[in-house]
Design a protein around this motif. Structure first.
Motif, PDB file in Angstrom:
ATOM      1  N   ARG A   1      55.408  40.534  44.258  1.00 54.65           N
ATOM      2  CA  ARG A   1      55.783  41.946  44.392  1.00 54.65           C
ATOM      3  C   ARG A   1      54.623  42.711  45.012  1.00 54.65           C
ATOM      4  N   PRO A   2      54.728  43.086  46.267  1.00 57.80           N
ATOM      5  CA  PRO A   2      53.599  43.682  47.000  1.00 57.80           C
ATOM      6  C   PRO A   2      53.029  44.938  46.348  1.00 57.80           C
ATOM      7  N   GLU A   3      53.830  45.676  45.597  1.00 60.02           N
ATOM      8  CA  GLU A   3      53.358  46.929  45.012  1.00 60.02           C
ATOM      9  C   GLU A   3      52.638  46.717  43.677  1.00 60.02           C
ATOM     10  N   SER A   4      52.570  45.482  43.201  1.00 57.25           N
ATOM     11  CA  SER A   4      51.988  45.200  41.889  1.00 57.25           C
ATOM     12  C   SER A   4      50.473  45.389  41.873  1.00 57.25           C
ATOM     13  N   VAL A   5      49.961  45.780  40.708  1.00 58.69           N
ATOM     14  CA  VAL A   5      48.521  45.924  40.491  1.00 58.69           C
ATOM     15  C   VAL A   5      48.087  44.927  39.421  1.00 58.69           C
ATOM     16  N   ILE A   6      46.983  44.225  39.675  1.00 54.62           N
ATOM     17  CA  ILE A   6      46.394  43.325  38.687  1.00 54.62           C
ATOM     18  C   ILE A   6      45.070  43.921  38.227  1.00 54.62           C
ATOM     19  N   PHE A   7      44.962  44.182  36.931  1.00 50.66           N
ATOM     20  CA  PHE A   7      43.714  44.661  36.345  1.00 50.66           C
ATOM     21  C   PHE A   7      42.907  43.426  35.928  1.00 50.66           C
ATOM     22  N   ILE A   8      41.655  43.345  36.355  1.00 50.20           N
ATOM     23  CA  ILE A   8      40.910  42.098  36.152  1.00 50.20           C
ATOM     24  C   ILE A   8      39.468  42.351  35.759  1.00 50.20           C
ATOM     25  N   ASN A   9      38.973  41.523  34.866  1.00 57.75           N
ATOM     26  CA  ASN A   9      37.563  41.507  34.511  1.00 57.75           C
ATOM     27  C   ASN A   9      36.811  40.785  35.641  1.00 57.75           C
ATOM     28  N   ALA A  10      36.080  41.546  36.426  1.00 58.33           N
ATOM     29  CA  ALA A  10      35.409  40.988  37.600  1.00 58.33           C
ATOM     30  C   ALA A  10      34.306  40.000  37.230  1.00 58.33           C
ATOM     31  N   ASP A  11      33.905  39.965  35.955  1.00 57.06           N
ATOM     32  CA  ASP A  11      32.848  39.057  35.528  1.00 57.06           C
ATOM     33  C   ASP A  11      33.377  37.671  35.157  1.00 57.06           C
ATOM     34  N   ASN A  12      34.690  37.532  35.074  1.00 57.27           N
ATOM     35  CA  ASN A  12      35.279  36.283  34.598  1.00 57.27           C
ATOM     36  C   ASN A  12      35.626  35.380  35.782  1.00 57.27           C
ATOM     37  N   GLU A  13      34.834  34.333  35.958  1.00 56.68           N
ATOM     38  CA  GLU A  13      35.008  33.462  37.118  1.00 56.68           C
ATOM     39  C   GLU A  13      36.339  32.720  37.093  1.00 56.68           C
ATOM     40  N   TYR A  14      36.844  32.420  35.900  1.00 58.96           N
ATOM     41  CA  TYR A  14      38.114  31.707  35.809  1.00 58.96           C
ATOM     42  C   TYR A  14      39.261  32.587  36.276  1.00 58.96           C
ATOM     43  N   LEU A  15      39.242  33.858  35.879  1.00 57.31           N
ATOM     44  CA  LEU A  15      40.288  34.781  36.314  1.00 57.31           C
ATOM     45  C   LEU A  15      40.205  35.009  37.823  1.00 57.31           C
ATOM     46  N   ALA A  16      38.991  35.143  38.325  1.00 55.01           N
ATOM     47  CA  ALA A  16      38.819  35.347  39.772  1.00 55.01           C
ATOM     48  C   ALA A  16      39.394  34.178  40.561  1.00 55.01           C
ATOM     49  N   ALA A  17      39.191  32.965  40.054  1.00 55.75           N
ATOM     50  CA  ALA A  17      39.696  31.776  40.751  1.00 55.75           C
ATOM     51  C   ALA A  17      41.217  31.704  40.723  1.00 55.75           C
ATOM     52  N   MET A  18      41.831  32.361  39.758  1.00 54.63           N
ATOM     53  CA  MET A  18      43.283  32.324  39.609  1.00 54.63           C
ATOM     54  C   MET A  18      43.996  33.392  40.444  1.00 54.63           C
ATOM     55  N   LEU A  19      43.261  34.369  40.957  1.00 55.92           N
ATOM     56  CA  LEU A  19      43.880  35.486  41.669  1.00 55.92           C
ATOM     57  C   LEU A  19      44.606  35.026  42.932  1.00 55.92           C
ATOM     58  N   PRO A  20      45.816  35.508  43.155  1.00 50.00           N
ATOM     59  CA  PRO A  20      46.508  35.228  44.425  1.00 50.00           C
ATOM     60  C   PRO A  20      45.782  35.909  45.585  1.00 50.00           C
ATOM     61  N   ASP A  21      45.910  35.361  46.779  1.00 48.81           N
ATOM     62  CA  ASP A  21      45.223  35.912  47.947  1.00 48.81           C
ATOM     63  C   ASP A  21      45.660  37.327  48.270  1.00 48.81           C
ATOM     64  N   ASN A  22      46.936  37.645  47.974  1.00 53.67           N
ATOM     65  CA  ASN A  22      47.464  38.946  48.378  1.00 53.67           C
ATOM     66  C   ASN A  22      47.426  39.971  47.251  1.00 53.67           C
TER      67      ASN A  22
END
Length: 442
Positions: free
Chosen positions: A202-223
């Motif tokens: 869903r292009p309009e979606s927002v993901i709130f993320i802890n930028a310090d968490n390397e595991y979450l960063a690796a899981m993020l979709p490219d878009n």
């Protein structure tokens, strides 16, 4: 009868029950099944008690026009809840994670309630029955919804996301929990990441993320469209940035928006200090998540501060309880290796004395159980606590000098005999160890 037809019937009878002991007049009973019950057996009883219709998936009980026969009652329950959710064009925030999701959900609810009429998951009704029940509580008065999603097996978050259809989401973290169901830490990451997978469609979606968490960063979709938060100044550009001021014993921290439109404002961003009622420096991540969501939905910083300072935990999570005899750090709702280590290190760092820990075993770890309980004992040895009691069979064959108990009944007997006095006592363990029964005795 398809879902749209069933939903029209629901609009005429807008009350769903899955409990034959609670059958409001004119409601619709849906016959769910569990490990030890079959709702189909209570369908007739539900009609006698006042339900207008009974949805069943056993042809043998579907006797009459007040019975609606479906292939699978649980799937119908979820599909009907999704159809109801689709009637509301409002933001829906999906929250999952290994640790902190219920606390984060409550903090986000408090922040958003400063401006909006908010629907949120009650307690931890976060499974494939609890999520639909929450969705059925949506009314035209609600302006935003917060849906907590729990998981213990692969595919659980995918199913819940497809039911709730969140417009934005948050994974608090990923850690070692429910390893018996997930099989590995990688299984945990894959399952929690199913929320990101849904939102990425869903292009309009927002993901709130802890930028310090390397595991979450690796899981993020490219878009992904992300709204980050951090406690690391090196990651601060474009983030909500926070830092711990003190834990004495309550968390005190400050936060600011970093690098957001600074060229236009030509000034340093303002710091906001917050005095919380939560124990544990690890809760700063949960606080920053709530702040980030609040800012996304235009809640003013002072209103955010007001909400966070007035939030008091009442659910055995990061809760300080002062009794006639002791001060208790109660975190007895649940435990896994990640949350247990964080709680112990925070307790170690608290500038109070004397200290005692009553530590329950961690459930659902499968083949990793012995290794993980052994690791927790090693962490305890580095904490320098005055007294440690270990509760549960998982600790019995681990070599250490700490006192061991098979169950909470043995602990209660010891408390009655020894009456600990004047101590700070950390109480933490999986819910099944029932350590939540101890505070009233201490």
């Amino acid at each position: 009868m398809d879902i749209k037809q069933l939903y029209k019937l629901y609009q005429e009878h807008p009350c769903i029950t899955t409990d034959s002991r609670n059958c409001p007049e004119g409601s619709i009973f849906i016959a769910l099944k569990g490990d030890s019950f079959d709702g189909n057996k209570f369908a007739a009883q539900s009609l006698e008690k006042g339900c207008a219709y009974a949805v069943v998936d056993d042809p043998q009980v579907a006797d009459g026009d007040r019975y609606i026969l479906v292939d699978n009652c649980l799937q119908t329950f979820k599909d009907l809840a999704r159809e109801h959710r689709r009637q509301f064009n409002i933001p829906v925030i999906g929250i999952t994670g290994t640790n902190g999701k219920t606390t984060t959900k409550e903090l986000i609810r408090a922040v958003l309630a400063e401006r909006y009429n908010v629907l949120a998951t009650e307690g931890n009704f976060n499974n494939d029955v609890g999520v639909p029940k929450t969705l059925f509580r949506l009314t035209p008065e609600h302006e935003i919804a917060i849906i907590e999603m729990g998981a213990s097996h692969p595919g659980d978050i995918k199913t819940l996301a497809e039911t709730a259809e969140p417009t934005c989401g948050l994974i608090t973290n990923v850690g070692k929990a429910h390893l018996q169901g997930f099989g590995s830490f990688q299984g945990v990451c894959k399952t929690k990441g199913e929320l990101y997978d849904f939102l990425s469609q869903r292009p309009e979606s927002v993901i709130f993320i802890n930028a310090d968490n390397e595991y979450l960063a690796a899981m993020l979709p490219d878009n992904a469209w992300v709204s980050p938060y951090t406690t690391n100044p090196a990651n601060a550009d474009g983030c909500v940035c926070g830092e711990v001021v003190a834990c004495d014993p309550f968390l005190r921290f400050r936060w600011r928006e970093s690098g957001l439109d600074l060229d236009e404002r030509q000034q340093e961003p303002q710091w906001y200090e917050v005095n919380t009622h939560l124990i544990g420096s690890y809760n700063i991540d949960n606080m920053l998540a709530a702040i980030t969501v609040g800012l996304q939905f235009a809640v003013e910083p002072e209103a955010i501060r007001h909400a966070l300072e007035n939030y008091t935990p009442t659910n055995n999570r990061s809760q300080l309880t002062v009794t006639e005899h002791n001060r208790l750090v109660v975190d007895a709702y649940n435990a896994n290796p990640t949350s247990m280590e964080a709680a112990l290190k925070n307790f170690r760092d608290m500038q109070v004395s004397p200290k005692m820990a009553i530590i329950g075993e961690m459930r659902e770890l499968g083949e990793s159980s012995r290794e993980e309980h052994g690791h927790i004992v090693k962490v305890l040895k580095k904490c320098g606590l005055d007294k440690v009691w270990l509760v549960g069979d998982a600790y019995q064959d681990i070599k250490c000098h700490y006192r061991k108990f098979h169950d909470v009944a043995e602990v209660k007997a010891a408390i009655a005999e020894e009456r600990p006095e004047g101590m700070y006592i950390l109480i933490k363990g999986s819910n099944g160890t029932r350590l939540f029964e101890l505070p009233e005795l201490l």
